[in-house]
Motif scaffolding. Structure first.
Motif, PDB file in Angstrom:
ATOM      1  N   ILE A 207      27.649   7.960  31.134  1.00  0.00           N
ATOM      2  CA  ILE A 207      27.355   6.570  31.520  1.00  0.00           C
ATOM      3  C   ILE A 207      28.121   5.588  30.654  1.00  0.00           C
ATOM      4  CG2 ILE A 207      25.574   4.826  31.834  1.00  0.00           C
ATOM      5  CD1 ILE A 207      23.585   7.108  32.161  1.00  0.00           C
ATOM      6  N   THR A 208      27.833   5.605  29.331  1.00  0.00           N
ATOM      7  CA  THR A 208      28.403   4.576  28.449  1.00  0.00           C
ATOM      8  C   THR A 208      29.928   4.617  28.447  1.00  0.00           C
ATOM      9  OG1 THR A 208      26.493   5.027  27.062  1.00  0.00           O
ATOM     10  CG2 THR A 208      28.153   3.553  26.175  1.00  0.00           C
ATOM     11  N   LEU A 209      30.484   5.797  28.203  1.00  0.00           N
ATOM     12  CA  LEU A 209      31.938   5.892  28.055  1.00  0.00           C
ATOM     13  C   LEU A 209      32.693   5.439  29.303  1.00  0.00           C
ATOM     14  CD1 LEU A 209      34.104   6.601  25.985  1.00  0.00           C
ATOM     15  CD2 LEU A 209      34.086   8.929  26.867  1.00  0.00           C
ATOM     16  N   PRO A 210      32.368   5.996  30.487  1.00  0.00           N
ATOM     17  CA  PRO A 210      33.135   5.548  31.654  1.00  0.00           C
ATOM     18  C   PRO A 210      32.933   4.062  31.975  1.00  0.00           C
ATOM     19  CG  PRO A 210      31.456   7.159  32.262  1.00  0.00           C
ATOM     20  CD  PRO A 210      31.506   7.144  30.791  1.00  0.00           C
ATOM     21  N   LEU A 211      31.745   3.557  31.752  1.00  0.00           N
ATOM     22  CA  LEU A 211      31.495   2.162  32.134  1.00  0.00           C
ATOM     23  C   LEU A 211      32.043   1.168  31.114  1.00  0.00           C
ATOM     24  CD1 LEU A 211      27.962   2.305  33.745  1.00  0.00           C
ATOM     25  CD2 LEU A 211      30.168   1.969  34.848  1.00  0.00           C
ATOM     26  N   THR A 212      32.373   1.628  29.924  1.00  0.00           N
ATOM     27  CA  THR A 212      32.963   0.697  28.960  1.00  0.00           C
ATOM     28  C   THR A 212      34.448   1.010  28.761  1.00  0.00           C
ATOM     29  OG1 THR A 212      32.160   2.126  27.199  1.00  0.00           O
ATOM     30  CG2 THR A 212      30.872   0.168  27.667  1.00  0.00           C
ATOM     31  N   MET A 213      35.009   1.792  29.694  1.00  0.00           N
ATOM     32  CA  MET A 213      36.415   2.178  29.578  1.00  0.00           C
ATOM     33  C   MET A 213      37.318   0.949  29.515  1.00  0.00           C
ATOM     34  SD  MET A 213      37.635   4.861  28.986  1.00  0.00           S
ATOM     35  CE  MET A 213      38.818   6.093  29.029  1.00  0.00           C
ATOM     36  N   HIS A 214      37.000  -0.071  30.307  1.00  0.00           N
ATOM     37  CA  HIS A 214      37.853  -1.258  30.333  1.00  0.00           C
ATOM     38  C   HIS A 214      37.869  -1.941  28.964  1.00  0.00           C
ATOM     39  CE1 HIS A 214      40.136  -4.377  32.243  1.00  0.00           C
ATOM     40  NE2 HIS A 214      39.367  -5.283  31.680  1.00  0.00           N
ATOM     41  N   ALA A 215      36.668  -2.082  28.359  1.00  0.00           N
ATOM     42  CA  ALA A 215      36.603  -2.679  27.019  1.00  0.00           C
ATOM     43  C   ALA A 215      37.374  -1.828  26.023  1.00  0.00           C
ATOM     44  CB  ALA A 215      35.144  -2.828  26.584  1.00  0.00           C
ATOM     45  N   LEU A 216      37.269  -0.505  26.190  1.00  0.00           N
ATOM     46  CA  LEU A 216      37.953   0.412  25.270  1.00  0.00           C
ATOM     47  C   LEU A 216      39.477   0.260  25.363  1.00  0.00           C
ATOM     48  CD1 LEU A 216      37.414   2.704  23.232  1.00  0.00           C
ATOM     49  CD2 LEU A 216      37.624   4.311  25.108  1.00  0.00           C
ATOM     50  N   THR A 217      39.981   0.183  26.606  1.00  0.00           N
ATOM     51  CA  THR A 217      41.440   0.083  26.751  1.00  0.00           C
ATOM     52  C   THR A 217      41.933  -1.281  26.250  1.00  0.00           C
ATOM     53  OG1 THR A 217      41.184  -0.665  29.015  1.00  0.00           O
ATOM     54  CG2 THR A 217      41.550   1.662  28.682  1.00  0.00           C
ATOM     55  N   ILE A 218      41.235  -2.353  26.622  1.00  0.00           N
ATOM     56  CA  ILE A 218      41.655  -3.690  26.177  1.00  0.00           C
ATOM     57  C   ILE A 218      41.662  -3.749  24.653  1.00  0.00           C
ATOM     58  CG2 ILE A 218      40.818  -6.058  25.966  1.00  0.00           C
ATOM     59  CD1 ILE A 218      42.159  -5.822  28.493  1.00  0.00           C
ATOM     60  N   ASN A 219      40.577  -3.239  24.051  1.00  0.00           N
ATOM     61  CA  ASN A 219      40.471  -3.257  22.595  1.00  0.00           C
ATOM     62  C   ASN A 219      41.595  -2.470  21.950  1.00  0.00           C
ATOM     63  OD1 ASN A 219      38.554  -4.759  21.308  1.00  0.00           O
ATOM     64  ND2 ASN A 219      36.887  -3.386  21.823  1.00  0.00           N
ATOM     65  N   LEU A 283      51.495   2.240  26.793  1.00  0.00           N
ATOM     66  CA  LEU A 283      50.052   2.368  26.681  1.00  0.00           C
ATOM     67  C   LEU A 283      49.348   1.637  27.823  1.00  0.00           C
ATOM     68  CD1 LEU A 283      48.618   3.859  24.378  1.00  0.00           C
ATOM     69  CD2 LEU A 283      47.874   1.638  23.565  1.00  0.00           C
ATOM     70  N   LEU A 284      49.863   0.433  28.139  1.00  0.00           N
ATOM     71  CA  LEU A 284      49.282  -0.366  29.215  1.00  0.00           C
ATOM     72  C   LEU A 284      49.319   0.410  30.521  1.00  0.00           C
ATOM     73  CD1 LEU A 284      48.153  -3.258  29.526  1.00  0.00           C
ATOM     74  CD2 LEU A 284      50.392  -3.933  30.358  1.00  0.00           C
ATOM     75  N   GLY A 285      50.482   1.047  30.807  1.00  0.00           N
ATOM     76  CA  GLY A 285      50.624   1.816  32.024  1.00  0.00           C
ATOM     77  C   GLY A 285      49.657   2.993  32.051  1.00  0.00           C
ATOM     78  N   LEU A 286      49.538   3.651  30.891  1.00  0.00           N
ATOM     79  CA  LEU A 286      48.650   4.800  30.763  1.00  0.00           C
ATOM     80  C   LEU A 286      47.202   4.407  31.048  1.00  0.00           C
ATOM     81  CD1 LEU A 286      49.992   7.462  29.612  1.00  0.00           C
ATOM     82  CD2 LEU A 286      48.492   7.127  27.651  1.00  0.00           C
ATOM     83  N   PHE A 287      46.793   3.267  30.463  1.00  0.00           N
ATOM     84  CA  PHE A 287      45.406   2.815  30.614  1.00  0.00           C
ATOM     85  C   PHE A 287      45.104   2.432  32.054  1.00  0.00           C
ATOM     86  CE2 PHE A 287      45.019   1.461  25.939  1.00  0.00           C
ATOM     87  CZ  PHE A 287      44.660   2.761  25.622  1.00  0.00           C
ATOM     88  N   ARG A 288      46.074   1.776  32.720  1.00  0.00           N
ATOM     89  CA  ARG A 288      45.864   1.367  34.117  1.00  0.00           C
ATOM     90  C   ARG A 288      45.471   2.577  34.948  1.00  0.00           C
ATOM     91  NH1 ARG A 288      49.524  -3.307  34.965  1.00  0.00           N
ATOM     92  NH2 ARG A 288      48.276  -4.968  34.047  1.00  0.00           N
ATOM     93  N   LYS A 289      46.131   3.734  34.657  1.00  0.00           N
ATOM     94  CA  LYS A 289      45.857   4.941  35.436  1.00  0.00           C
ATOM     95  C   LYS A 289      44.482   5.511  35.134  1.00  0.00           C
ATOM     96  CE  LYS A 289      50.510   6.716  36.100  1.00  0.00           C
ATOM     97  NZ  LYS A 289      51.465   7.516  35.336  1.00  0.00           N
ATOM     98  N   MET A 290      44.039   5.323  33.852  1.00  0.00           N
ATOM     99  CA  MET A 290      42.809   5.988  33.426  1.00  0.00           C
ATOM    100  C   MET A 290      41.537   5.313  33.907  1.00  0.00           C
ATOM    101  SD  MET A 290      43.774   7.054  29.590  1.00  0.00           S
ATOM    102  CE  MET A 290      42.178   6.598  28.973  1.00  0.00           C
TER     103      MET A 290
END
Lengths: 294, 277
Positions: A207-219, A283-290
């Motif tokens: 739950i936590t990890l997938p739903l905060t993925m966006h915050a994780l990548t931005i950070n 990294l940006l490209g990688l995160f977009r995919k994830m």
């Protein structure tokens, strides 16, 4: 389709000031830098630089200082990113779980954001003082005197001392972004998971990890970029010393600029721009995919 | 249901509470060290103990006000910060208004053109060459131009995102009522941007206040803002930690007080930009 009569009210004049400013003071210099890097431009030939081909780059990669600066910058960036993200995520999870005074903690950890890194580095040079500094004094008091170090003058340790300060400074905004991400996760998910019998670790993983993925990548991206661009912290605390042990891109370029070697410094700057751009965009490209949508 | 549960002290919770107190102390002890030692004589401050002196030397602050360029630094910092903020807000928001409303290739191109600046670092040496050619080196106007340029991508990023959430019908109503483009923008749209304007202003001001590199490269020491003047002061008085600490405290207390008021907007700004973005 928006009618013409409406579109006429967004004159292109509106973007002209921004485009001019940004082009003149950011884009043009980047291209000039491309050219300057291949010249012997310096205080000696201020107005008459001559073309020297790849000489600057050859000198750069043959000098031990530049390769060391690349290595230190990358080491700083990697460790800084790993620690800020791990600690920031951990602290945000703790703060999100009804610790008392959580707003006070958040404000305290976030507060260094308004203090100039040069001023913070003065405070830390006092904290790191080998004889009287509070860090060594504390270590001696609790009987760990053997861990007391010459934090800033021992070449093997100095870079890590700078990294510790960088983490201290950078943690706040990371915690704020993680907290916002965590608060956007609905409590319903956790309740249904509890009913289904999921434990703490499973809740985090599914739950936590997938739903905060966006915050994780931005950070990660923000911390990484700030790590690669580190300058004030190093300049203030060690200025690249002792004996080049903490030299990073920023201090290396400034040191050569101060000596008047503009073409050489521009070449170093060009390498820096390329390194930062490639690592960030990759990294940006990688995160977009994830990222996942829920 | 979570909210209705009573707060109980479990072993895990006790550990977390203690952990947070330790973390908070890591941030508070440095400030305390600065404060307590700023009230000692120079021998006492050299020992950097964390106890308060029996006889506080308030005179340190008088010396600092006399010897350090506090007022000059405050004036420089505020002048450069405020002019940069105003210029950035006007230039970035007008540009974003066009980029958010016109859906043509040109908008996408220029949006990406600006946003690339969030990632690609500025080339500082060529900027130095350009500043010399334009005779803008060591001038306030030159510094403002550079600061506005450096913060423009961030401003355009936040403003464009925000303007897209404002319904176009508002523009259309104003146009039908006979507004010209400038009235439409300044009278109708700009006031609606207040929340994001506050966020951009705070972040741009902090970026200028906390900048180190641009001041070192492009300004002379009489143009230094407060933080850099503290650093120069340290260069002269590095043997008198009591004075250095007093100078640091004078420099950071106004920032921390402003931070107390501003942090709410900063949190919501970061959140809007980073999490929902």
């Amino acid at each position: 389709m928006v009618p013409k009569m409406i579109l006429r009210n967004y004159p292109i004049l509106f973007i002209v000031p921004a485009v001019i400013l940004y082009t003149v003071f950011s884009v043009v210099p980047s291209f000039v830098g491309l050219a300057a890097a291949f010249t012997d431009w310096s205080t000696f030939y201020l107005l008459k630089p001559t073309y020297v081909g790849l000489q600057n780059f050859k000198d750069l990669f043959e000098s031990t200082g530049f390769l060391a600066a690349i290595r230190h910058t990358l080491l700083y960036t990697v460790l800084h990113t790993v620690f800020v993200i791990a600690l920031g995520y951990g602290l945000a999870i703790i703060l999100n779980n009804q610790v008392k005074f959580k707003n006070a903690y958040r404000v305290i950890i976030f507060s260094p954001v308004v203090i100039n890194p040069l001023v913070i580095s003065l405070v830390f040079s006092a904290l790191y003082n080998p004889t009287y500094g509070p860090i060594n004094a504390f270590l001696r008091k609790i009987g760990l005197g053997s861990l007391a170090q010459n934090w800033l003058t021992e070449p093997k340790i100095a870079l890590y001392s700078v990294i510790i300060m960088g983490v201290w400074v950078g943690l706040g905004s990371t915690v704020v972004i993680f907290l916002a991400g965590l608060q956007s996760v609905s409590a319903d998910f956790y309740e249904s998971a509890t009913i289904d019998g999921a434990g703490g670790l499973k809740k985090f993983r599914y739950i936590t990890l997938p739903l905060t993925m966006h915050a994780l990548t931005i950070n990660t991206l923000l911390v990484l970029i700030s790590g690669l661009n580190v300058f004030g912290e190093v300049y203030g605390l060690t200025n690249g010393g002792p004996n080049g042990a903490t030299e990073v891109f920023g201090t290396f370029i400034f040191a050569n600029f101060s000596q008047g070697l503009y073409g050489y410094a521009a070449a170093a700057g060009l390498v820096f721009t390329v390194v930062v751009s490639i690592s960030s965009f990759t990294l940006l490209g990688l995160f977009r995919k994830m990222e996942v949508e829920y | 249901m979570q909210l209705l549960k009573r707060w109980r002290l479990t072993p895990t919770r006790a550990i977390l509470e203690i952990l947070m107190i330790v973390v908070a102390l890591c941030y508070l002890i440095p400030i305390w060290m600065v404060f307590s030692n700023s009230l000692k004589d120079s021998t006492g401050a050299g020992l950097m103990g964390l106890t308060l002196p029996s006889k506080p030397v308030w005179d340190n602050y008088a010396v600092v006000f006399r010897e350090s360029n506090i007022l000059r630094g405050l004036y420089n910092g505020l002048l450069l910060g405020l002019i940069t903020v105003i210029t950035n807000v006007v230039v970035a928001s007008m540009c974003s208004f066009y980029l958010a409303r016109i859906k043509r290739k040109i908008s996408t191109f220029f949006y990406n053109y600006f946003i690339a600046g969030l990632i690609v670092p500025g080339s500082i040496i060529p900027i130095y060459l350009e500043m010399r050619i334009l005779h803008l080196n060591n001038t306030y106007i030159g510094l403002v131009m550079l600061f506005v340029t450096a913060t423009l991508p961030f401003g355009i990023f936040l403003f464009t995102g925000f303007i897209k959430t404002i319904p176009r019908e508002i523009d259309e109503a104003a146009i039908i009522d006979g507004s010209n483009p400038y009235q439409l923008y300044f009278r109708i749209v700009f006031p609606l941007l207040k929340p994001v304007t506050i966020t951009v202003s705070i972040f741009v001001f902090i970026a200028v206040w906390n900048n180190v590199a641009y001041y070192l490269y492009f300004s002379k020491s009489t143009q230094y803002p407060l933080p850099l003047s503290i650093y120069s002061f340290f260069g002269k008085y590095s043997q008198s930690w009591n004075l250095v600490f007093a100078d640091i405290l004078v420099g950071i207390v106004p920032c921390l007080i402003l931070f107390m008021f501003a942090q709410k907007y900063m949190v919501s700004g970061i959140t809007a930009g980073a999490v929902k973005g």
